[in-house]
Enzyme design. Structure first.
Site, PDB file in Angstrom:
ATOM      1  N   LEU A 314       0.624  -1.166   0.046  1.00 30.40           N
ATOM      2  CA  LEU A 314      -0.027   0.007  -0.037  1.00 30.40           C
ATOM      3  C   LEU A 314       0.945   1.251  -0.018  1.00 30.40           C
ATOM      4  O   LEU A 314       1.873   1.448   0.804  1.00 30.40           O
ATOM      5  CB  LEU A 314      -1.115   0.051   1.049  1.00 30.40           C
ATOM      6  CG  LEU A 314      -1.886  -1.263   1.288  1.00 30.40           C
ATOM      7  CD1 LEU A 314      -2.670  -1.150   2.680  1.00 30.40           C
ATOM      8  CD2 LEU A 314      -2.631  -1.369   0.048  1.00 30.40           C
ATOM      9  N   GLY A 355       1.808  -5.628   8.376  1.00 25.48           N
ATOM     10  CA  GLY A 355       1.852  -4.092   7.989  1.00 25.48           C
ATOM     11  C   GLY A 355       0.834  -3.830   7.081  1.00 25.48           C
ATOM     12  O   GLY A 355      -0.353  -4.152   6.852  1.00 25.48           O
ATOM     13  N   ASP A 356       1.355  -3.220   5.905  1.00 28.75           N
ATOM     14  CA  ASP A 356       0.552  -2.882   5.006  1.00 28.75           C
ATOM     15  C   ASP A 356       0.857  -3.764   3.507  1.00 28.75           C
ATOM     16  O   ASP A 356       0.923  -3.220   2.576  1.00 28.75           O
ATOM     17  CB  ASP A 356       0.425  -1.361   4.556  1.00 28.75           C
ATOM     18  CG  ASP A 356       2.045  -0.936   4.240  1.00 28.75           C
ATOM     19  OD1 ASP A 356       3.189  -1.728   4.174  1.00 28.75           O
ATOM     20  OD2 ASP A 356       2.188   0.279   3.760  1.00 28.75           O
ATOM     21  N   GLU A 357       1.502  -4.836   3.592  1.00 30.62           N
ATOM     22  CA  GLU A 357       1.920  -5.755   2.681  1.00 30.62           C
ATOM     23  C   GLU A 357       1.015  -6.984   2.570  1.00 30.62           C
ATOM     24  O   GLU A 357       0.655  -7.623   3.491  1.00 30.62           O
ATOM     25  CB  GLU A 357       3.322  -6.349   2.879  1.00 30.62           C
ATOM     26  CG  GLU A 357       4.011  -6.832   1.729  1.00 30.62           C
ATOM     27  CD  GLU A 357       5.481  -7.211   2.104  1.00 30.62           C
ATOM     28  OE1 GLU A 357       5.835  -7.754   1.055  1.00 30.62           O
ATOM     29  OE2 GLU A 357       5.931  -6.806   3.115  1.00 30.62           O
TER      30      GLU A 357
END
Length: 436
Positions: A314, A355-357
């Site tokens: 993201l 996280g954002d992965e």
């Protein structure tokens, strides 16, 4: 006993019917993706041609002058005397259609309710589709049709007048956004239907055999229970009281045991879920993702099929967290997970690696165009605003994609390739995808 067999058969039929419908929907979805991919490719090619105001090619057997093209410089000569003729988007589409039929066996036809060229006149099916597009009732059509040379899937979508198209079509009183015509794609349905029919028979035989086994087991269980009841009626009253007391003790012990088993199973399920699924989004975590990636490799190697691995990172998520707080950040991650799952099939895998992965495994892809289509939808979906009450957050995604076996035949290699492609997108400006 007959009731047991009847109820088992009805249950099996219900399950088989649901599975067959699911297989049919998946088959139609594959055909739709194929037709849509070919249409989008042609549409982009036409737009490129229109933006350049047509392209010149050497005139010859494969590119004769277009008698339907009105242009003061339709035919020119180069400085060295080479005869050149202009190829407009419609002419280019027809030539691409000829190549597609020769190379892929799929027929493309550009048509219109007001054709300039007689060969572009619509057949009855295309005419009906164009009339539907004119009314804006649908954005595309897909239908399985029995043709003289076998079943075919027919896909059609409209061609809208875009700004570059007005140079030629404005004099025909077309306006921006009008339906100029459409392109139909005719695809041989036999390969897909053969796979569908094979899956149908697997489901029928599998559920039929299972239903028979279950019915026989129930038959044996019920028969043994009847014998047991008859023996109980032959014992005397004292034995009945003794059995009743012992049965009560056993019932209590069994109830306690069952409660303990239920509690242990519930605890085991919670521990398993924590071990293999992300606590926030409910998606598979890295451990489950690694397991499914190895399963996908084994399956693809055994059946010689293709699959794609996509790494999704993201963009600007840290800014969302810093600006709106971690509570909004968690809501954004939940919505991202929902949107990602909405753009892939149920058989595909969407995982949160941390996280954002995120990571996606696209099973059984036909070719890179199918992967392009999925990646484009995901990019478009994730740039849409995330609205929670009065809070509005914005982000995008950088996507790196690796194809098996083109970019690697091990999990480690595919992960490295997809990760590198994703970072290349980051460095190139984000909000895009790249197939390694």
């Amino acid at each position: 006993m007959a009731l047991v067999y009847v109820l088992t058969a009805l249950l099996a039929l219900s399950l088989v019917s649901a599975q067959l419908r699911s297989i049919d929907r998946h088959t139609d979805e594959l055909a739709l993706q194929r037709g849509e991919g070919l249409f989008r490719l042609i549409e982009l090619t036409r737009l490129w041609n229109a933006r350049h105001g047509g392209v010149y090619v050497p005139e010859g057997p494969n590119a004769q002058a277009n008698p339907h093209l009105e242009h003061p410089k339709r035919d020119i000569r180069s400085d060295d005397g080479l005869a050149l003729t202009m190829i407009n988007p419609a002419y280019m589409t027809r030539q691409i259609a000829e190549l597609a039929e020769q190379a892929l066996g799929e027929r493309l036809h550009i048509t219109s309710l007001k054709p300039l060229r007689p060969a572009n006149a619509p057949d009855p099916w295309e005419r009906q589709a164009l009339e539907i597009f004119e009314l804006r009732e649908k954005t595309h059509l897909l239908e399985l049709i029995e043709a003289p040379d076998g079943p075919v899937y027919r896909y059609m979508a409209p061609l809208e007048v875009k700004q570059p198209c007005l140079a030629c079509h404005e004099k025909q009183e077309y306006k921006l956004g009008d339906i100029r015509g459409g392109i139909s794609v005719t695809m041989d349905a036999r390969p897909l239907l053969a796979v569908r029919d094979a899956q149908h028979w697997q489901v029928i035989w599998g559920f039929g055999g299972a239903a028979l086994v279950v019915a026989l087991l129930l038959h044996l269980v019920i028969a043994s229970q009847f014998k047991y009841v008859r023996r109980l009626h032959r014992v005397n009253e004292s034995q009945e009281r003794l059995i009743a007391e012992r049965t009560e003790h056993l019932r209590q012990a069994n109830q306690e045991l069952n409660e303990e088993v239920v509690q242990r199973k519930s605890l085991e399920e919670k521990l398993r879920h924590l071990a293999y699924f992300d606590a926030l989004t409910g998606l598979p975590n890295r451990s489950m993702f690694d397991d499914r990636l190895h399963q996908a490799l084994g399956h693809a190697d055994r059946y010689k099929c293709l699959f794609a691995l996509a790494y999704v990172d993201l963009d600007y998520f840290k800014e969302v967290n810093d600006t709106h707080g971690h509570t909004i950040g968690d809501k954004v991650l939940l919505e991202v997970a929902r949107r990602l799952q909405g753009e892939v099939r149920e058989s595909d895998t969407v995982a949160r690696l941390g996280g954002d992965e995120f990571a996606i495994i696209l099973h059984h892809v036909v070719d890179s165009m199918e992967v392009d289509s999925v990646a484009q939808r995901i990019n478009a979906r994730l740039v849409e605003p995330f609205i929670f009450g009065e809070v509005e957050a914005h982000l995008s995604a950088s996507i790196g994609i690796a194809l098996y076996p083109q970019h690697g035949d091990t999990a480690e290699k595919l992960v490295d390739v997809a990760d590198a492609a994703m970072y290349a997108v980051k460095e190139a400006g984000r909000n895009a995808y790249r197939i390694a």
